[in-house]
Scaffold this active site. Structure first.
Site, mmCIF file in Angstrom:
data_model
loop_
_atom_site.group_PDB
_atom_site.id
_atom_site.type_symbol
_atom_site.label_atom_id
_atom_site.label_comp_id
_atom_site.label_asym_id
_atom_site.label_seq_id
_atom_site.Cartn_x
_atom_site.Cartn_y
_atom_site.Cartn_z
ATOM 1 N N GLY A 43 -7.729 -2.379 2.793
ATOM 2 C CA GLY A 43 -7.299 -2.534 1.400
ATOM 3 C C GLY A 43 -8.358 -3.070 0.441
ATOM 4 O O GLY A 43 -8.293 -2.833 -0.756
ATOM 5 N N GLU A 98 -10.037 -10.092 -0.158
ATOM 6 C CA GLU A 98 -8.806 -9.357 0.195
ATOM 7 C C GLU A 98 -8.211 -8.718 -1.045
ATOM 8 O O GLU A 98 -8.397 -9.220 -2.163
ATOM 9 C CB GLU A 98 -7.777 -10.366 0.720
ATOM 10 C CG GLU A 98 -7.604 -10.400 2.201
ATOM 11 C CD GLU A 98 -6.826 -9.234 2.751
ATOM 12 O OE1 GLU A 98 -6.862 -8.137 2.173
ATOM 13 O OE2 GLU A 98 -6.175 -9.419 3.785
ATOM 14 N N ASP A 102 0.178 -11.773 0.584
ATOM 15 C CA ASP A 102 1.617 -11.497 0.504
ATOM 16 C C ASP A 102 2.343 -12.533 1.368
ATOM 17 O O ASP A 102 2.544 -13.663 0.940
ATOM 18 C CB ASP A 102 1.822 -10.047 0.977
ATOM 19 C CG ASP A 102 3.209 -9.504 0.718
ATOM 20 O OD1 ASP A 102 4.172 -10.074 1.248
ATOM 21 O OD2 ASP A 102 3.357 -8.504 -0.005
ATOM 22 N N PHE A 151 6.904 -3.807 -4.762
ATOM 23 C CA PHE A 151 6.026 -3.086 -3.834
ATOM 24 C C PHE A 151 4.952 -2.366 -4.650
ATOM 25 O O PHE A 151 5.236 -1.430 -5.376
ATOM 26 C CB PHE A 151 6.816 -2.098 -2.975
ATOM 27 C CG PHE A 151 5.969 -1.573 -1.839
ATOM 28 C CD1 PHE A 151 5.747 -2.356 -0.716
ATOM 29 C CD2 PHE A 151 5.352 -0.339 -1.924
ATOM 30 C CE1 PHE A 151 4.934 -1.905 0.318
ATOM 31 C CE2 PHE A 151 4.539 0.124 -0.901
ATOM 32 C CZ PHE A 151 4.330 -0.661 0.227
ATOM 33 N N VAL A 152 3.736 -2.885 -4.543
ATOM 34 C CA VAL A 152 2.659 -2.366 -5.391
ATOM 35 C C VAL A 152 1.653 -1.522 -4.612
ATOM 36 O O VAL A 152 1.398 -1.768 -3.431
ATOM 37 C CB VAL A 152 1.925 -3.498 -6.150
ATOM 38 C CG1 VAL A 152 2.812 -4.089 -7.225
ATOM 39 C CG2 VAL A 152 1.450 -4.599 -5.203
ATOM 40 N N ASP A 158 -2.155 0.576 -0.346
ATOM 41 C CA ASP A 158 -1.568 1.867 0.040
ATOM 42 C C ASP A 158 -0.080 1.799 0.318
ATOM 43 O O ASP A 158 0.491 0.732 0.512
ATOM 44 C CB ASP A 158 -2.246 2.379 1.312
ATOM 45 C CG ASP A 158 -1.784 1.624 2.564
ATOM 46 O OD1 ASP A 158 -1.777 0.369 2.531
ATOM 47 O OD2 ASP A 158 -1.396 2.276 3.549
HETATM 48 C C1 PRP Z 1 -2.397 -5.503 3.613
HETATM 49 C C2 PRP Z 1 -3.445 -6.138 2.713
HETATM 50 C C3 PRP Z 1 -3.695 -7.476 3.346
HETATM 51 C C4 PRP Z 1 -2.356 -7.816 3.974
HETATM 52 C C5 PRP Z 1 -1.653 -8.847 3.151
HETATM 53 O O1 PRP Z 1 -3.024 -4.939 4.717
HETATM 54 O O2 PRP Z 1 -4.611 -5.339 2.650
HETATM 55 O O3 PRP Z 1 -4.687 -7.400 4.347
HETATM 56 O O4 PRP Z 1 -1.603 -6.604 4.019
HETATM 57 O O5 PRP Z 1 -0.355 -9.063 3.606
HETATM 58 P P1 PRP Z 1 0.162 -10.391 4.296
HETATM 59 O O6 PRP Z 1 -0.239 -11.537 3.399
HETATM 60 O O7 PRP Z 1 1.653 -10.173 4.327
HETATM 61 O O8 PRP Z 1 -0.408 -10.508 5.670
HETATM 62 P P2 PRP Z 1 -2.349 -3.827 5.675
HETATM 63 O O9 PRP Z 1 -1.812 -4.455 6.912
HETATM 64 O O10 PRP Z 1 -1.363 -3.021 4.872
HETATM 65 O O11 PRP Z 1 -3.603 -2.942 6.073
HETATM 66 P P3 PRP Z 1 -4.607 -2.131 5.093
HETATM 67 O O12 PRP Z 1 -5.512 -3.165 4.447
HETATM 68 O O13 PRP Z 1 -5.345 -1.246 6.024
HETATM 69 O O14 PRP Z 1 -3.775 -1.383 4.079
#
Ligand code: PRP
Length: 178
Positions: A43, A98, A102, A151-152, A158
């Site tokens: 991300g 990051e 979330d 949900f953004v 993504d």
């Molecule tokens: C998303 C984002 C962060 C994480 C945050 O990654 O990029 O790394 O979630 O969420 P959290 O605070 O609830 O842990 P994802 O697992 O979707 O992988 P990606 O970066 O490959 O999209």
């Protein structure tokens, strides 16, 4: 706007302005230090590319991969991350980059892994922070925007590996992911 999106939360212009401010702040704070940026894939790729160009310091850029969402719209609660970092953080001033904080599960896990490798300092910078969704307490040192509990997608974020290339952050229509 595309018809699968409900609204644009943070426009291209707002993001650009905020990233310039964050870049200037980081440049001031890390002057004279051995800065290492660690991007959390996947991300982070857009945010890191943009903010790195507003950090006017000689810095090292590395990446780690973490994922917990897969094709779901909520965290699985289990983070898949490489536990062995294949580069040396010893003595470096590390800033983890990051796209979003979330539940806090990903950054808590990553912070612990990097901290074990004894950096001189360790801080975090996220473009978005969704405090309402926190499951574990975590605070970032640099935040782009506080994000409502929606949900953004876009600007690296993504849903099912799509939408990452949108130049803004938008709310996805619930019928797309439910
Ligand atoms: C998303 C984002 C962060 C994480 C945050 O990654 O990029 O790394 O979630 O969420 P959290 O605070 O609830 O842990 P994802 O697992 O979707 O992988 P990606 O970066 O490959 O999209």
């Amino acid at each position: 706007m595309r018809d699968d999106l409900r609204e644009i939360l943070f426009s291209e212009e707002q993001i650009e302005k905020r990233i310039k401010e964050l870049g200037a702040e980081i440049t001031r704070d890390y002057k004279g230090k051995q800065l290492m940026l660690i991007g959390v894939l996947k991300g982070c790729f857009v945010f890191l590319a943009d903010i790195a160009r507003h950090i006017e310091l000689d810095c090292e850029i590395r990446f780690l991969t973490a994922s917990s969402y897969g094709f779901a719209s909520v965290s699985s609660g289990k983070v898949n991350v490489d536990k062995n970092i294949e580069f040396d953080v010893d003595g470096k001033d590390v800033l983890i980059i990051e796209d979003i904080l979330d539940s806090g599960i990903t950054l808590t896990a990553l912070h612990a892994i990097v901290a074990k490798n004894k950096p001189a300092s360790l801080k975090t910078c996220t473009l978005l922070d969704k405090p309402e969704r926190r499951q574990v307490p975590f605070t970032t040192d640099y935040t782009g925007f506080v994000c409502p509990n929606e949900f953004v997608v876009g600007y690296g974020l993504d849903y099912g590996e799509r939408y990452r290339n949108l130049p803004y952050v938008a709310v996805l229509k619930p019928e797309i992911y439910s």
